[in-house]
Design an enzyme around this catalytic site. Structure first.
Site, mmCIF file in Angstrom:
data_model
loop_
_atom_site.group_PDB
_atom_site.id
_atom_site.type_symbol
_atom_site.label_atom_id
_atom_site.label_comp_id
_atom_site.label_asym_id
_atom_site.label_seq_id
_atom_site.Cartn_x
_atom_site.Cartn_y
_atom_site.Cartn_z
ATOM 1 N N ASP A 136 50.384 54.439 34.401
ATOM 2 C CA ASP A 136 49.268 53.485 34.396
ATOM 3 C C ASP A 136 48.678 53.521 35.798
ATOM 4 O OD1 ASP A 136 47.547 51.353 34.504
ATOM 5 O OD2 ASP A 136 48.998 49.850 33.828
ATOM 6 N N LYS A 192 38.599 48.824 38.121
ATOM 7 C CA LYS A 192 39.069 48.702 39.502
ATOM 8 C C LYS A 192 38.335 49.705 40.402
ATOM 9 C CE LYS A 192 42.022 45.999 37.429
ATOM 10 N NZ LYS A 192 43.293 46.217 36.774
ATOM 11 N N TRP A 247 52.745 44.444 35.966
ATOM 12 C CA TRP A 247 52.115 45.358 35.001
ATOM 13 C C TRP A 247 53.146 46.204 34.289
ATOM 14 C CZ3 TRP A 247 47.993 43.834 32.970
ATOM 15 C CH2 TRP A 247 47.032 43.162 33.714
HETATM 16 C C1 LIG Z 1 44.004 45.656 35.613
HETATM 17 C C2 LIG Z 1 45.233 46.355 35.183
HETATM 18 C C3 LIG Z 1 45.618 46.414 33.846
HETATM 19 C C4 LIG Z 1 44.863 45.670 32.752
HETATM 20 O O1 LIG Z 1 43.877 46.424 32.233
HETATM 21 P P1 LIG Z 1 42.948 45.870 31.046
HETATM 22 O O2 LIG Z 1 41.758 46.751 31.178
HETATM 23 O O3 LIG Z 1 42.673 44.438 31.306
HETATM 24 O O4 LIG Z 1 43.658 46.080 29.782
HETATM 25 C C5 LIG Z 1 46.756 47.111 33.515
HETATM 26 N N1 LIG Z 1 47.479 47.748 34.460
HETATM 27 C C6 LIG Z 1 47.131 47.707 35.761
HETATM 28 C C7 LIG Z 1 47.980 48.420 36.758
HETATM 29 C C8 LIG Z 1 46.008 47.008 36.163
HETATM 30 O O5 LIG Z 1 45.663 46.968 37.458
#
Ligand SMILES: *Cc1c(COP(=O)(O)O)cnc(C)c1O
Length: 360
Positions: free
Chosen positions: A172, A196, A102
């Site tokens: 993030d 999540k 990521w």
């Molecule tokens: C799932 C995830 C993403 C992707 O998010 P989207 O909603 O598909 O854009 C980005 N960063 C992390 C750490 C994730 O777990």
């Protein structure tokens, strides 16, 4: 009706109570005669739903009053672009710490808008740890420092908060937000996709300090200009109304469990069941450094990779699904977000022991 133990990395399991409440309110929300999906986002009913979701997010995360809470679209991947667009603020470069898949995506996207300095990376150890801050090469002129607080694919999590001085810290937090208390005041901006730990996909939570808003690059789309969205209470365009409603129900569920301190205890207990067992066996191997293991995503491999498919099939037959590791790393990954009960993790470990006994 049978509910499985769903170990999906995302979109992921939601608390059953939340789904039941949503089902009960589906045709007629609180006597309005409408589903939340059918409401005008500017009507009094939805305004109340939206305000309640924000209030609960603020309460759970103890968000200081000089931060805006925005409910946007575009996902975390969208934020990979919207963060540099909004936060460069006349500067030209940003620092990124690379801890896995990521982080790499964030870096690649940011390079379209900024000079990216990779201040630290754990690539050399196959992304199985978080680089110690003493080894980071931070640039005091960077617009911000970006981290991914939990690498959903690699299973690597920060169990500490970096100190970036006056340079805003951006994280993030898609896969560990709301899993434990955090000190929001240590961050300039936090973003997270909802799917999540908060609700359905399609909703992105952005928490941003007031002074960082208002200097977006001119090319920034209006829908993703933090100032325009903040000035319009996240309603510059039609927000993802149903997803915001479900997130509000989920926040309420977290509050009823005892808030984020209770979530942390619950998550630590669950992760310990799995990691403690992994310490006792060499049949399964978790590659992640002990201090940096994620409480949310637990990746492991079978020593004999040829048995992985049969392991996954057996798990599915026992009602434990979505355990296949991400296609980029293979193996097995158990995602055990807030909504996963400890019984699910215990059932998984019992099955792992049984499988080891039969195959080992
Ligand atoms: C799932 C995830 C993403 C992707 O998010 P989207 O909603 O598909 O854009 C980005 N960063 C992390 C750490 C994730 O777990």
């Amino acid at each position: 009706m049978t509910r499985v133990f769903n170990f999906s990395a995302g979109p992921a399991a939601l608390p059953e109570e939340v789904l039941r409440q949503a089902a009960a309110e589906m045709l007629d929300w609180h006597g309005s005669g409408m589903s939340v999906m059918e409401m005008s986002h500017r009507g009094k009913e939805f305004i109340a739903i939206h305000a309640e979701a924000e209030k609960l997010a603020r309460e759970l995360l103890a968000i200081p009053s000089n931060y805006k809470v925005l409910f946007l679209q575009g996902g975390a991947i969208g934020q990979n672009a919207f963060v540099p667009m909004n936060l460069l603020r006349g500067r030209t470069s940003a620092d990124y710490v690379n801890t896995g898949e990521w982080s790499k995506k964030s870096i690649k996207e940011a390079r379209k808008y900024a000079a990216v300095n990779v201040a630290a990376s754990s690539e050399a150890d196959g992304f199985t740890s978080v680089p110690k801050q003493a080894d980071w090469k931070l640039d005091p002129n960077a617009a911000y420092v970006h981290i991914c607080s939990n690498e959903t694919i690699g299973g690597v999590e920060y169990h500490w908060t970096p100190d970036t001085g006056d340079v805003p810290l951006v994280s993030d937090m898609s896969s560990n937000i709301m899993s434990r208390p955090i000190d929001v005041s240590r961050y300039g901006l936090i973003y997270a996709g909802a799917q999540k730990n908060m609700g359905p996909s399609g909703l992105t939570l952005v928490i941003v300090r007031d002074d960082l808003i208002g200097q977006a690059l001119p090319i920034t789309p209006s829908a993703f200009d933090l100032k325009q969205q903040a000035d319009n209470d996240s309603m510059l365009n039609t927000p993802p109304t149903f997803a915001i409603y479900i997130a509000g129900l989920t926040f309420n569920w977290i509050k009823r469990q005892g808030g984020l301190a209770a979530m942390e205890r619950h998550n630590r207990d669950k992760a310990a069941v799995l990691y403690d067992y992994l310490e006792t066996t060499s049949f399964y191997v978790c590659p992640v450094a002990r201090d940096d293991r994620s409480l949310m995503n637990v990746p492991f491999k079978l020593r004999d990779d040829a048995l992985t498919d049969s392991f996954l099939k057996g798990a599915e037959a026992r009602g434990m699904v979505q355990l296949k590791g991400h296609r980029s790393v293979g193996g097995v990954r158990a995602s055990i977000y807030n909504a996963m009960p400890i019984e699910g993790v215990k059932a998984l470990v019992a099955y792992m022991k049984e499988f080891e006994k039969n195959q080992g």
